[in-house]
Motif scaffolding. Structure first.
Motif, PDB file in Angstrom:
ATOM      1  N   SER A  90       5.955   5.128  -4.128  1.00  0.00           N
ATOM      2  CA  SER A  90       6.235   5.203  -2.700  1.00  0.00           C
ATOM      3  C   SER A  90       7.746   5.243  -2.496  1.00  0.00           C
ATOM      4  O   SER A  90       8.454   4.303  -2.852  1.00  0.00           O
ATOM      5  CB  SER A  90       5.629   3.994  -1.976  1.00  0.00           C
ATOM      6  OG  SER A  90       5.982   3.998  -0.617  1.00  0.00           O
ATOM      7  N   LEU A  91       8.219   6.331  -1.919  1.00  0.00           N
ATOM      8  CA  LEU A  91       9.652   6.555  -1.740  1.00  0.00           C
ATOM      9  C   LEU A  91      10.001   6.412  -0.261  1.00  0.00           C
ATOM     10  O   LEU A  91      10.421   7.360   0.399  1.00  0.00           O
ATOM     11  CB  LEU A  91      10.039   7.943  -2.261  1.00  0.00           C
ATOM     12  CG  LEU A  91       9.805   8.161  -3.760  1.00  0.00           C
ATOM     13  CD1 LEU A  91       9.998   9.635  -4.130  1.00  0.00           C
ATOM     14  CD2 LEU A  91      10.738   7.285  -4.586  1.00  0.00           C
ATOM     15  N   GLY A  92       9.806   5.211   0.248  1.00  0.00           N
ATOM     16  CA  GLY A  92      10.133   4.925   1.634  1.00  0.00           C
ATOM     17  C   GLY A  92      11.406   4.124   1.731  1.00  0.00           C
ATOM     18  O   GLY A  92      12.327   4.277   0.911  1.00  0.00           O
ATOM     19  N   THR A  93      11.477   3.248   2.746  1.00  0.00           N
ATOM     20  CA  THR A  93      12.651   2.392   2.893  1.00  0.00           C
ATOM     21  C   THR A  93      12.894   1.599   1.612  1.00  0.00           C
ATOM     22  O   THR A  93      14.018   1.453   1.147  1.00  0.00           O
ATOM     23  CB  THR A  93      12.457   1.438   4.079  1.00  0.00           C
ATOM     24  OG1 THR A  93      12.121   2.200   5.243  1.00  0.00           O
ATOM     25  CG2 THR A  93      13.711   0.638   4.347  1.00  0.00           C
ATOM     26  N   SER A  94      11.805   1.083   1.055  1.00  0.00           N
ATOM     27  CA  SER A  94      11.866   0.518  -0.295  1.00  0.00           C
ATOM     28  C   SER A  94      11.318   1.549  -1.270  1.00  0.00           C
ATOM     29  O   SER A  94      10.700   2.541  -0.867  1.00  0.00           O
ATOM     30  CB  SER A  94      11.035  -0.769  -0.375  1.00  0.00           C
ATOM     31  OG  SER A  94       9.674  -0.494  -0.096  1.00  0.00           O
ATOM     32  N   THR A  95      11.538   1.332  -2.560  1.00  0.00           N
ATOM     33  CA  THR A  95      10.922   2.146  -3.604  1.00  0.00           C
ATOM     34  C   THR A  95       9.916   1.263  -4.321  1.00  0.00           C
ATOM     35  O   THR A  95      10.271   0.180  -4.795  1.00  0.00           O
ATOM     36  CB  THR A  95      11.976   2.672  -4.594  1.00  0.00           C
ATOM     37  OG1 THR A  95      12.833   3.598  -3.924  1.00  0.00           O
ATOM     38  CG2 THR A  95      11.313   3.372  -5.770  1.00  0.00           C
ATOM     39  N   THR A  96       8.660   1.715  -4.397  1.00  0.00           N
ATOM     40  CA  THR A  96       7.602   0.874  -4.915  1.00  0.00           C
ATOM     41  C   THR A  96       6.707   1.665  -5.850  1.00  0.00           C
ATOM     42  O   THR A  96       6.246   2.757  -5.490  1.00  0.00           O
ATOM     43  CB  THR A  96       6.752   0.294  -3.771  1.00  0.00           C
ATOM     44  OG1 THR A  96       7.609  -0.363  -2.836  1.00  0.00           O
ATOM     45  CG2 THR A  96       5.732  -0.696  -4.297  1.00  0.00           C
ATOM     46  N   LEU A  97       6.452   1.120  -7.028  1.00  0.00           N
ATOM     47  CA  LEU A  97       5.475   1.684  -7.963  1.00  0.00           C
ATOM     48  C   LEU A  97       4.211   0.842  -7.890  1.00  0.00           C
ATOM     49  O   LEU A  97       4.262  -0.389  -7.950  1.00  0.00           O
ATOM     50  CB  LEU A  97       6.015   1.671  -9.395  1.00  0.00           C
ATOM     51  CG  LEU A  97       5.031   2.271 -10.417  1.00  0.00           C
ATOM     52  CD1 LEU A  97       5.130   3.791 -10.408  1.00  0.00           C
ATOM     53  CD2 LEU A  97       5.281   1.730 -11.814  1.00  0.00           C
ATOM     54  N   LEU A  98       3.045   1.515  -7.797  1.00  0.00           N
ATOM     55  CA  LEU A  98       1.762   0.842  -7.653  1.00  0.00           C
ATOM     56  C   LEU A  98       0.778   1.384  -8.676  1.00  0.00           C
ATOM     57  O   LEU A  98       0.634   2.606  -8.824  1.00  0.00           O
ATOM     58  CB  LEU A  98       1.204   1.070  -6.242  1.00  0.00           C
ATOM     59  CG  LEU A  98       2.067   0.562  -5.085  1.00  0.00           C
ATOM     60  CD1 LEU A  98       1.708   1.276  -3.799  1.00  0.00           C
ATOM     61  CD2 LEU A  98       1.893  -0.937  -4.932  1.00  0.00           C
ATOM     62  N   LEU A  99       0.090   0.472  -9.359  1.00  0.00           N
ATOM     63  CA  LEU A  99      -0.913   0.843 -10.354  1.00  0.00           C
ATOM     64  C   LEU A  99      -2.181   0.033 -10.099  1.00  0.00           C
ATOM     65  O   LEU A  99      -2.126  -1.200 -10.051  1.00  0.00           O
ATOM     66  CB  LEU A  99      -0.415   0.554 -11.772  1.00  0.00           C
ATOM     67  CG  LEU A  99       0.860   1.253 -12.240  1.00  0.00           C
ATOM     68  CD1 LEU A  99       1.309   0.681 -13.570  1.00  0.00           C
ATOM     69  CD2 LEU A  99       0.625   2.744 -12.375  1.00  0.00           C
ATOM     70  N   SER A 100      -3.317   0.686  -9.947  1.00  0.00           N
ATOM     71  CA  SER A 100      -4.583  -0.016  -9.794  1.00  0.00           C
ATOM     72  C   SER A 100      -5.101  -0.459 -11.162  1.00  0.00           C
ATOM     73  O   SER A 100      -5.095   0.321 -12.118  1.00  0.00           O
ATOM     74  CB  SER A 100      -5.626   0.886  -9.128  1.00  0.00           C
ATOM     75  OG  SER A 100      -5.329   1.073  -7.773  1.00  0.00           O
ATOM     76  N   ILE A 101      -5.544  -1.714 -11.226  1.00  0.00           N
ATOM     77  CA  ILE A 101      -6.106  -2.276 -12.457  1.00  0.00           C
ATOM     78  C   ILE A 101      -7.550  -2.647 -12.181  1.00  0.00           C
ATOM     79  O   ILE A 101      -7.823  -3.527 -11.351  1.00  0.00           O
ATOM     80  CB  ILE A 101      -5.317  -3.514 -12.927  1.00  0.00           C
ATOM     81  CG1 ILE A 101      -3.845  -3.141 -13.163  1.00  0.00           C
ATOM     82  CG2 ILE A 101      -5.926  -4.107 -14.179  1.00  0.00           C
ATOM     83  CD1 ILE A 101      -2.966  -4.325 -13.511  1.00  0.00           C
ATOM     84  N   PRO A 102      -8.526  -1.983 -12.822  1.00  0.00           N
ATOM     85  CA  PRO A 102      -9.935  -2.256 -12.515  1.00  0.00           C
ATOM     86  C   PRO A 102     -10.351  -3.637 -12.991  1.00  0.00           C
ATOM     87  O   PRO A 102      -9.663  -4.276 -13.798  1.00  0.00           O
ATOM     88  CB  PRO A 102     -10.679  -1.154 -13.282  1.00  0.00           C
ATOM     89  CG  PRO A 102      -9.751  -0.767 -14.392  1.00  0.00           C
ATOM     90  CD  PRO A 102      -8.372  -0.942 -13.853  1.00  0.00           C
ATOM     91  N   PRO A 103     -11.506  -4.143 -12.492  1.00  0.00           N
ATOM     92  CA  PRO A 103     -11.993  -5.447 -12.954  1.00  0.00           C
ATOM     93  C   PRO A 103     -12.176  -5.466 -14.468  1.00  0.00           C
ATOM     94  O   PRO A 103     -12.594  -4.480 -15.072  1.00  0.00           O
ATOM     95  CB  PRO A 103     -13.339  -5.587 -12.230  1.00  0.00           C
ATOM     96  CG  PRO A 103     -13.243  -4.691 -11.040  1.00  0.00           C
ATOM     97  CD  PRO A 103     -12.380  -3.542 -11.465  1.00  0.00           C
TER      98      PRO A 103
END
Length: 563
Positions: free
Chosen positions: A300-313
């Motif tokens: 996500s390249l918005g006001t902040s920069t954020t990397l997101l990764l989904s981790i399954p159960p």
């Protein structure tokens, strides 16, 4: 219970740092309408810059609750002017900027429940419904003392990360609450309930204070990230014995409705009285909901920069680190989201654009493309705001490194003065350093048995920039995709649609099953592919970047900055 509307719509609202966005989707997940309000431009009477107010105390950053209420009215006016039929909307959800908090007075529940449909929200709720007129937001860094005290109370940074998914961070809500209790005890004592921005938002629609949602609760340093329950030790440490009552019921999961829309909205705007309100989540979990499929990384390249990764159960609990975050998933029990978050995102890039590219993105992009991968042996790290990763460093720092080190040795960066950095090198430097910081950390936050990441999905304002897209593809060595819809706001609309879909199916079915039925992922468009020669350059620069960042941390420590 089946609805009486054959073609229902679902509303998602995104209350970000800089504005309020609305997205409407239909029952198949197709985008129908978008509206937005920019706080600085559309509500200029408030003293915000990029939606925030700095000071008066060092590191203090807030926003005005009344401005958010005005934005609600304004976006409804814009939707109505665009011809939106509010009576077709059967579900509402959304997201708020994570960590921000709203402090309700003892009169708040009464005022919410008795809103007069002839009058706007702000006129009726502010100031009497709030014990604090300004809400601390995620950019605040004034709580370092409270962070250290919380970690000490729990047994250290790693112990806190094991319990909550994160070490103590200045922006996290528990530490914000702790500081308010210390510096403004009268306001704290006058507070009946505390909401996150994301639970403040549905409260306005419900006519009563909504519970905090489980994924956004992960960003507070108050919830056990594995049990998804408030932890009494954390509540006591941050807010004393009274915080349990102020924080409200246990965190609410996604996928169910909280209740019907209040009569105020039916009478004032023509909403359907059957419209239901689902829990709102944080902006980052909402982005995952909107964009993620297994094997994707979201940047996500918005006001902040954020990397997101989904981790399954999984049978084994995910690893927790002091340099990243682990959040509960908003729709999937026992699943999690791993996250890296940087405060200096778009605003830092814009400062470089303004200073070195005449304030023009076309000029910025041309300067990036005119320089080779690796920037001809120079590197720049830019932290105009106190950073999150690495903690609390601030300033701009410049380095040179040998592009052809002897005997295949690891190149060692050497600090240089800003005057020694070519002016034309800064645009590529900020892109490379921001992206290399993430690449240097991404392997550690993946489970050891995780398959290789397949796609990098970009969202946020800078995802529209073709040069930034290509830089991301080259640094990460992944194909880059963008979605055609509105990121976090669209994720909010999907959460509302999911709660409706589950209700229509007797409470059965997963979010993934719903999304598979409408071809989630098919609308993703590949916009950049890695240049493998450049990727090899960046693979060799990960160690150089780490050494440069370590040098920045040492420099800031000598100045009295940093963790």
């Amino acid at each position: 219970m089946s609805s009486s509307i054959d073609d229902p719509l679902f509303l998602g609202l995104d209350l970000s740092t800089q504005g309020l966005k609305a997205v409407l989707i239909d029952s198949e997940g197709t985008l129908i309408h978008e509206s937005s309000v920019n706080f600085d431009r559309d509500l200029p009477s408030y003293p915000t810059t990029n939606g925030a107010i700095r000071g008066p105390d060092p590191g203090e950053v807030t926003s005005t609750v009344r401005m958010w209420l005005n934005a609600y009215d304004l976006i409804m006016e814009r939707m109505r002017a665009a011809g939106v039929d509010f009576s077709r909307i059967l579900g509402i959800s959304g997201d708020g900027q994570q960590h921000g908090s709203v402090y309700w007075s003892k009169d708040a529940e009464r005022l919410l429940a008795s809103l007069d449909a002839s009058r706007p929200l702000a006129e009726q709720l502010e100031p009497d419904a709030f014990s604090l007129p300004r809400a601390p937001i995620w950019q605040d860094s004034s709580t370092t003392r409270e962070c250290r005290e919380l970690e000490e109370a729990i047994g250290g940074a790693q112990a806190l990360a094991d319990l909550t998914g994160s070490r103590a961070y200045e922006r996290f809500t528990g530490n914000q609450i702790s500081r308010i209790r210390r510096v403004n005890p009268d306001a704290y004592n006058a507070t009946a309930r505390i909401s996150l921005v994301s639970s403040f938002m549905p409260s306005l629609f419900l006519g009563s204070i909504a519970p905090i949602e489980v994924s956004d609760a992960s960003g507070m340093n108050l919830m056990n990230v594995l049990t998804c329950k408030w932890d009494d030790r954390l509540l006591e440490a941050c807010g004393g014995p009274e915080l349990r009552a102020k924080i409200g019921p246990e965190p609410a999961p996604g996928g169910d409705f909280l209740g019907a829309i209040s009569p105020y909205w039916v009478r004032r705007w023509g909403f359907n009285p059957e419209c239901q309100i689902a829990p709102f989540t944080g902006d980052n979990p909402a982005t995952v909901v909107a964009l993620s499929t297994p094997g994707d990384a979201i940047l996500s390249l918005g006001t902040s920069t954020t990397l997101l990764l989904s981790i399954p159960p999984a049978e084994t609990a995910p690893a927790r680190f002091t340099t990243s975050h682990l959040l509960s998933h908003p729709t999937t029990p026992d699943a999690h989201i791993a996250m890296l978050c940087y405060k200096n995102g778009a605003l830092a890039r814009e400062q470089v654009r303004d200073r070195y590219a005449d304030g023009d993105w076309t000029r910025f992009n041309a300067l990036v493309e005119a320089r080779p991968a690796g920037n001809a042996g120079v590197m720049g790290l830019y932290f105009p705001l106190p950073e999150i990763i690495p903690p609390n460093v601030q300033g701009s720092f410049f380095f040179s490194y040998p592009t052809a080190p002897a005997d295949d040795a690891q190149p060692e960066p050497e600090p240089i003065a800003e005057e020694e950095m070519p002016a034309s090198a800064h645009p590529r430097a900020i892109l490379e350093s921001q992206l290399l910081s993430i690449r240097a950390r991404i392997a550690a936050i993946l489970p050891p048995d995780a398959p290789p990441l397949q796609r990098l999905v970009l969202s946020g304002g800078s995802s529209a920039n073709a040069v930034i897209r290509q830089a991301a593809a080259d640094v990460f060595g992944m194909r880059v995709f963008v979605a055609g819809q509105e990121g976090a706001a669209e994720g909010g609309a999907q959460l509302a649609r999911y709660a409706w879909w589950r209700r229509e199916n007797g409470g059965a079915g997963s979010f993934e099953e719903m999304r598979a039925m409408d071809g989630a992922g098919a609308r993703m468009k590949c916009v950049a592919r890695p240049d493998w020669a450049r990727e090899r350059v960046y693979a060799g620069l990960v160690g150089v970047y780490r050494a440069a960042e370590d040098a920045v941390v040492r420099i800031c420590a000598e100045r009295g900055q940093g963790a």
